[in-house]
Write a protein that holds these residues in place. Structure first.
Motif, PDB file in Angstrom:
ATOM      1  N   ALA A  46       0.717   6.412   3.023  1.00  0.00           N
ATOM      2  CA  ALA A  46      -0.073   6.651   1.818  1.00  0.00           C
ATOM      3  C   ALA A  46      -1.531   6.731   2.241  1.00  0.00           C
ATOM      4  O   ALA A  46      -1.911   6.187   3.285  1.00  0.00           O
ATOM      5  CB  ALA A  46       0.125   5.529   0.806  1.00  0.00           C
ATOM      6  N   SER A  77       1.691  16.228   0.683  1.00  0.00           N
ATOM      7  CA  SER A  77       2.936  15.594   0.229  1.00  0.00           C
ATOM      8  C   SER A  77       2.864  14.068   0.157  1.00  0.00           C
ATOM      9  O   SER A  77       3.599  13.451  -0.609  1.00  0.00           O
ATOM     10  CB  SER A  77       4.090  15.996   1.154  1.00  0.00           C
ATOM     11  OG  SER A  77       3.884  15.483   2.460  1.00  0.00           O
ATOM     12  N   ASP A  79       1.783  10.222  -0.685  1.00  0.00           N
ATOM     13  CA  ASP A  79       1.231   9.560  -1.868  1.00  0.00           C
ATOM     14  C   ASP A  79      -0.247   9.294  -1.640  1.00  0.00           C
ATOM     15  O   ASP A  79      -0.635   8.739  -0.603  1.00  0.00           O
ATOM     16  CB  ASP A  79       1.946   8.238  -2.145  1.00  0.00           C
ATOM     17  CG  ASP A  79       3.357   8.450  -2.659  1.00  0.00           C
ATOM     18  OD1 ASP A  79       3.624   9.493  -3.289  1.00  0.00           O
ATOM     19  OD2 ASP A  79       4.201   7.567  -2.430  1.00  0.00           O
ATOM     20  N   LYS A  80      -1.064   9.696  -2.611  1.00  0.00           N
ATOM     21  CA  LYS A  80      -2.505   9.510  -2.531  1.00  0.00           C
ATOM     22  C   LYS A  80      -2.946   8.666  -3.725  1.00  0.00           C
ATOM     23  O   LYS A  80      -2.468   8.861  -4.843  1.00  0.00           O
ATOM     24  CB  LYS A  80      -3.210  10.872  -2.551  1.00  0.00           C
ATOM     25  CG  LYS A  80      -2.958  11.690  -1.295  1.00  0.00           C
ATOM     26  CD  LYS A  80      -3.431  13.118  -1.420  1.00  0.00           C
ATOM     27  CE  LYS A  80      -2.529  13.995  -2.235  1.00  0.00           C
ATOM     28  NZ  LYS A  80      -1.193  14.228  -1.705  1.00  0.00           N
ATOM     29  N   TYR A  81      -3.854   7.746  -3.466  1.00  0.00           N
ATOM     30  CA  TYR A  81      -4.396   6.875  -4.507  1.00  0.00           C
ATOM     31  C   TYR A  81      -5.904   7.011  -4.462  1.00  0.00           C
ATOM     32  O   TYR A  81      -6.508   6.936  -3.390  1.00  0.00           O
ATOM     33  CB  TYR A  81      -3.980   5.418  -4.271  1.00  0.00           C
ATOM     34  CG  TYR A  81      -2.482   5.269  -4.278  1.00  0.00           C
ATOM     35  CD1 TYR A  81      -1.797   5.050  -5.469  1.00  0.00           C
ATOM     36  CD2 TYR A  81      -1.750   5.387  -3.108  1.00  0.00           C
ATOM     37  CE1 TYR A  81      -0.415   4.938  -5.488  1.00  0.00           C
ATOM     38  CE2 TYR A  81      -0.362   5.283  -3.121  1.00  0.00           C
ATOM     39  CZ  TYR A  81       0.292   5.062  -4.309  1.00  0.00           C
ATOM     40  OH  TYR A  81       1.667   4.971  -4.322  1.00  0.00           O
ATOM     41  N   GLU A  93      -1.629  17.095  -5.646  1.00  0.00           N
ATOM     42  CA  GLU A  93      -0.222  16.685  -5.689  1.00  0.00           C
ATOM     43  C   GLU A  93      -0.022  15.251  -5.199  1.00  0.00           C
ATOM     44  O   GLU A  93      -0.602  14.835  -4.202  1.00  0.00           O
ATOM     45  CB  GLU A  93       0.576  17.654  -4.808  1.00  0.00           C
ATOM     46  CG  GLU A  93       2.060  17.445  -4.810  1.00  0.00           C
ATOM     47  CD  GLU A  93       2.777  18.455  -3.916  1.00  0.00           C
ATOM     48  OE1 GLU A  93       3.966  18.257  -3.678  1.00  0.00           O
ATOM     49  OE2 GLU A  93       2.142  19.419  -3.445  1.00  0.00           O
ATOM     50  N   ASN A  94       0.806  14.497  -5.910  1.00  0.00           N
ATOM     51  CA  ASN A  94       1.168  13.110  -5.564  1.00  0.00           C
ATOM     52  C   ASN A  94      -0.021  12.154  -5.587  1.00  0.00           C
ATOM     53  O   ASN A  94      -0.080  11.213  -4.795  1.00  0.00           O
ATOM     54  CB  ASN A  94       1.867  13.036  -4.204  1.00  0.00           C
ATOM     55  CG  ASN A  94       3.141  13.837  -4.169  1.00  0.00           C
ATOM     56  OD1 ASN A  94       3.907  13.815  -5.128  1.00  0.00           O
ATOM     57  ND2 ASN A  94       3.362  14.572  -3.091  1.00  0.00           N
ATOM     58  N   SER A  95      -0.959  12.389  -6.482  1.00  0.00           N
ATOM     59  CA  SER A  95      -2.146  11.533  -6.583  1.00  0.00           C
ATOM     60  C   SER A  95      -2.075  10.649  -7.820  1.00  0.00           C
ATOM     61  O   SER A  95      -1.667  11.094  -8.889  1.00  0.00           O
ATOM     62  CB  SER A  95      -3.417  12.382  -6.653  1.00  0.00           C
ATOM     63  OG  SER A  95      -3.612  13.091  -5.459  1.00  0.00           O
ATOM     64  N   THR A  96      -2.511   9.410  -7.633  1.00  0.00           N
ATOM     65  CA  THR A  96      -2.542   8.426  -8.705  1.00  0.00           C
ATOM     66  C   THR A  96      -3.934   7.814  -8.749  1.00  0.00           C
ATOM     67  O   THR A  96      -4.497   7.491  -7.698  1.00  0.00           O
ATOM     68  CB  THR A  96      -1.506   7.307  -8.441  1.00  0.00           C
ATOM     69  OG1 THR A  96      -0.215   7.900  -8.328  1.00  0.00           O
ATOM     70  CG2 THR A  96      -1.511   6.272  -9.537  1.00  0.00           C
ATOM     71  N   LEU A 109       0.514  -2.273  -3.510  1.00  0.00           N
ATOM     72  CA  LEU A 109       0.810  -1.166  -2.596  1.00  0.00           C
ATOM     73  C   LEU A 109       1.162  -1.665  -1.196  1.00  0.00           C
ATOM     74  O   LEU A 109       2.070  -1.140  -0.555  1.00  0.00           O
ATOM     75  CB  LEU A 109      -0.387  -0.217  -2.496  1.00  0.00           C
ATOM     76  CG  LEU A 109      -0.657   0.693  -3.678  1.00  0.00           C
ATOM     77  CD1 LEU A 109      -1.939   1.488  -3.450  1.00  0.00           C
ATOM     78  CD2 LEU A 109       0.507   1.637  -3.918  1.00  0.00           C
TER      79      LEU A 109
END
Length: 185
Positions: A46, A77, A79-81, A93-96, A109
């Protein structure tokens, strides 16, 4: 439990300013440096960003579709925070977005299965993480030049003891310094 790893590129005097990279980063390009950067990104489970770094990188990397530099597919691809109290949407994409309770969110996390959460740049965020005791390792890619002015990675007021755990010498005198925070007794 995953490790939180701060990864940053800087000059010898701690400048990490993207606006001056032409002076301190670009002249020291090499295959060994490219490999180090690529391996670090590919090894992360991540990625954690501050808002400014996220807004700087997201438009470029989200548009890459041919796995440019061997990392585009991973960056798009994974997971990004992004930590921000003001950001309304994270369209990469896949960002929170993490808006509040930073310590609790990051602790959660870190407790998930995997190897590494990497923080890219994001000096303001790193300071908060360091002060909360959440950083497990620092990896500094240090370029052999003194810039003398610009944005410094560590601002006045933060004090943290570090233990050197490894070093690596790359081409053109670029060093990778691996440190672990010294826990208070």
């Amino acid at each position: 439990m995953r490790k939180l790893v701060v990864s940053t590129w800087m000059s010898l005097d701690g400048i990490f300013d993207a606006e001056t990279m032409g002076q301190w980063f670009n002249p020291y390009d090499s295959v060994s440096r490219q490999t180090y950067i690529r391996d670090g990104i590919l090894g992360s489970d991540a990625i954690l960003f501050g808002r400014k770094t996220f807004e700087m990188l997201a438009p470029y990397w989200s548009a890459q579709k041919n796995n440019e530099m061997g990392v585009a597919a991973k960056l798009n691809s994974v997971d990004k925070y992004v930590v921000s109290a003001t950001l309304q949407k994270a369209e990469w994409e896949n960002s929170t977005i993490i808006k509040d309770n930073l310590a609790a969110a990051i602790t959660q996390l870190k407790q998930q299965p995997g190897n590494e959460i990497q923080v890219e740049g994001s000096a303001i965020l790193v300071r908060s993480l360091a002060e909360a005791g959440l950083v497990d390792e620092y990896r500094f890619l240090v370029h052999p030049v003194i810039v003398g002015k610009g944005k410094r990675f560590f601002q006045d007021g933060l004090f943290q003891g570090l233990e050197l755990i490894d070093t690596k010498t790359l081409d053109h005198g670029v060093l990778v310094l691996y440190y672990r925070p010294v826990k208070s007794k």
